[in-house]
Design a protein around this motif. Sequence first.
Motif, short mmCIF file in Angstrom:
data_model
loop_
_atom_site.label_atom_id
_atom_site.label_comp_id
_atom_site.label_asym_id
_atom_site.label_seq_id
_atom_site.Cartn_x
_atom_site.Cartn_y
_atom_site.Cartn_z
N ASN A 185 0.86 -1.17 0.00
CA ASN A 185 0.00 0.00 0.00
C ASN A 185 0.89 1.22 0.00
O ASN A 185 1.64 1.43 0.96
N ALA A 186 0.83 2.01 -1.08
CA ALA A 186 1.72 3.16 -1.23
C ALA A 186 3.17 2.68 -1.11
O ALA A 186 3.59 1.81 -1.86
N ASN A 187 3.91 3.19 -0.14
CA ASN A 187 5.30 2.78 0.02
C ASN A 187 5.51 1.83 1.19
O ASN A 187 6.63 1.68 1.68
N LYS A 188 4.44 1.19 1.65
CA LYS A 188 4.54 0.30 2.80
C LYS A 188 4.22 -1.14 2.39
O LYS A 188 3.30 -1.38 1.61
N ILE A 189 5.00 -2.06 2.93
CA ILE A 189 4.84 -3.49 2.64
C ILE A 189 4.60 -4.22 3.95
O ILE A 189 5.31 -4.01 4.94
N LEU A 190 3.58 -5.07 3.97
CA LEU A 190 3.35 -5.97 5.10
C LEU A 190 3.82 -7.37 4.74
O LEU A 190 3.53 -7.87 3.66
N LEU A 191 4.54 -8.00 5.67
CA LEU A 191 4.96 -9.40 5.54
C LEU A 191 4.45 -10.15 6.76
O LEU A 191 4.63 -9.70 7.89
N ALA A 192 3.79 -11.29 6.55
CA ALA A 192 3.22 -12.03 7.67
C ALA A 192 3.46 -13.52 7.48
O ALA A 192 3.29 -14.06 6.39
N GLY A 193 3.84 -14.19 8.58
CA GLY A 193 3.96 -15.64 8.58
C GLY A 193 2.68 -16.25 9.11
O GLY A 193 2.21 -15.85 10.18
N ILE A 194 2.12 -17.21 8.41
CA ILE A 194 0.81 -17.73 8.79
C ILE A 194 0.82 -18.36 10.17
O ILE A 194 -0.15 -18.28 10.92
N PHE A 195 1.93 -19.00 10.58
CA PHE A 195 1.96 -19.71 11.84
C PHE A 195 2.57 -18.91 12.99
O PHE A 195 2.36 -19.25 14.15
N ILE A 196 3.36 -17.89 12.69
CA ILE A 196 4.19 -17.31 13.75
C ILE A 196 3.60 -16.05 14.38
O ILE A 196 4.21 -15.47 15.26
N ASN A 197 2.42 -15.59 13.92
CA ASN A 197 1.78 -14.40 14.50
C ASN A 197 2.77 -13.24 14.56
O ASN A 197 2.97 -12.61 15.59
N ARG A 198 3.42 -13.00 13.45
CA ARG A 198 4.40 -11.91 13.36
C ARG A 198 4.17 -11.17 12.05
O ARG A 198 4.29 -11.77 10.97
N ILE A 199 3.79 -9.91 12.12
CA ILE A 199 3.56 -9.10 10.93
C ILE A 199 4.61 -7.99 10.92
O ILE A 199 4.69 -7.21 11.86
N SER A 200 5.39 -7.93 9.87
CA SER A 200 6.43 -6.91 9.74
C SER A 200 5.98 -5.86 8.75
O SER A 200 5.46 -6.18 7.68
N MET A 201 6.16 -4.59 9.10
CA MET A 201 5.88 -3.49 8.19
C MET A 201 7.21 -2.85 7.81
O MET A 201 7.98 -2.44 8.67
N ILE A 202 7.47 -2.81 6.50
CA ILE A 202 8.71 -2.23 6.00
C ILE A 202 8.37 -1.24 4.89
O ILE A 202 7.27 -1.26 4.33
N ASP A 203 9.33 -0.37 4.56
CA ASP A 203 9.14 0.49 3.41
C ASP A 203 9.75 -0.19 2.18
O ASP A 203 10.29 -1.28 2.27
N ASN A 204 9.64 0.47 1.03
CA ASN A 204 10.10 -0.18 -0.20
C ASN A 204 11.61 -0.25 -0.32
O ASN A 204 12.13 -0.82 -1.28
N LYS A 205 12.31 0.30 0.68
CA LYS A 205 13.77 0.13 0.75
C LYS A 205 14.16 -0.85 1.84
O LYS A 205 15.33 -0.92 2.25
N THR A 206 13.18 -1.60 2.35
CA THR A 206 13.31 -2.65 3.38
C THR A 206 13.67 -2.09 4.75
O THR A 206 14.11 -2.84 5.62
N ASN A 207 13.48 -0.79 4.96
CA ASN A 207 13.68 -0.24 6.29
C ASN A 207 12.50 -0.64 7.18
O ASN A 207 11.34 -0.52 6.77
N GLN A 208 12.80 -1.11 8.39
CA GLN A 208 11.76 -1.57 9.29
C GLN A 208 10.97 -0.38 9.83
O GLN A 208 11.54 0.59 10.31
N ILE A 209 9.63 -0.47 9.74
CA ILE A 209 8.76 0.53 10.33
C ILE A 209 8.20 0.05 11.65
O ILE A 209 8.19 0.77 12.64
N ASN A 210 7.73 -1.20 11.69
CA ASN A 210 7.16 -1.73 12.92
C ASN A 210 6.98 -3.23 12.79
O ASN A 210 6.99 -3.79 11.70
N TYR A 211 6.84 -3.88 13.96
CA TYR A 211 6.40 -5.26 14.05
C TYR A 211 5.06 -5.28 14.75
O TYR A 211 4.80 -4.47 15.65
N PHE A 212 4.20 -6.22 14.36
CA PHE A 212 2.92 -6.38 15.04
C PHE A 212 2.73 -7.83 15.43
O PHE A 212 3.18 -8.74 14.74
N SER A 213 2.04 -8.04 16.55
CA SER A 213 1.53 -9.36 16.90
C SER A 213 0.10 -9.18 17.37
O SER A 213 -0.26 -8.13 17.91
#
Length: 328
Positions: free
Chosen positions: A199-227
């Motif tokens: 979405n725009a310049n933000k990417i969400l990555l999520a593992g189906i089993f690990i309850n870990r959602i990573s938010m990064i920008d399009n340069k792979t800089n970490q914005i936040n982690y969610f559980s």
Amino acid sequence: MNRKKYILLVISIVFIMGCDMQSSQKTTQINFNNQKILVPEDSLSLPLTFDPLDIALDESGYIYIADRNSRAIYRWSPEGSLIDTIGGPGSGPGEFEHGPISLAIYDDSLLAAIDMQTGKLLLYYLKPNPAFDRTITFPSALASVDWLSHDKLIVSAVPMPSSNGINIVHIKNEEEKINSLELPVPKHPLYGLQLVSTNANKILLAGIFINRISMIDNKTNQINYFSLKDLPPKSPEQDSFEDPLFGQIMLPSDILIFDMAQQDTLQFILTASSDLSAPQRWLWIFSYSETRPATLWKLSYAARSLAVHDRKVYILDREGLRLYIYTW
């Protein structure tokens, strides 16, 4: 279908590998409140022969549904009329050997679809009429895809040795260039089914089993982690199951992430309990830019996939063969 058989089916589809990302950044825990912001608006009945696996919408509101049984993608008008199909069974150009499992649309002009278990990504033009463009083949099975721009995609694959499985595909004329995203390499070959959403310049990555959602920008800089928190706790018998290939598998979380989507600053996460003997699902809605708790909806049907378009949420009921439409 009991819980063990269902999880084994998931493993057989994507050859699950593991992902254990390490970071010093604190993980934000997403809790929920009881605020109701979704209003049921309409629903669409699907053919009884369907086994629907994914849904996507273009900018004009046309609905695309991936059907595993016919190995094709069906397109409906915004009013709910079936227009045409894309793909079909086979191994020729534009055909699906095992069926489409993940769809992504750029604007209303480009469609990307993953062919289950084959490592193939199929691309189509949508204007003036659907037409096959090309197939891009990866060395391992694919799980999820989304567009970053008209000539760039992010694709998640089963990780190969020394790879995290997250790839950026650059398309230029008749050529493609595939680069691995600069993220930590998975350390364990079990829990790495990755979902991607842009979405725009933000990417969400999520593992189906690990309850870990990573938010990064399009340069792979970490914005936040969610559980995600506050779902009913697991019972002791839900902690593990026996897999014929890997032996006893411990489930690290009571939450399985099925699908996710973004619009504006909102994230929509579709989850299930690790006890899959019941069809209940949960839809989380939260904003990464706000500290308020997420809205959590308990769904009484076997929701498989979701899409968000123009302040509407589309949720696909795989067992009930129905598409539910909500507004917020």
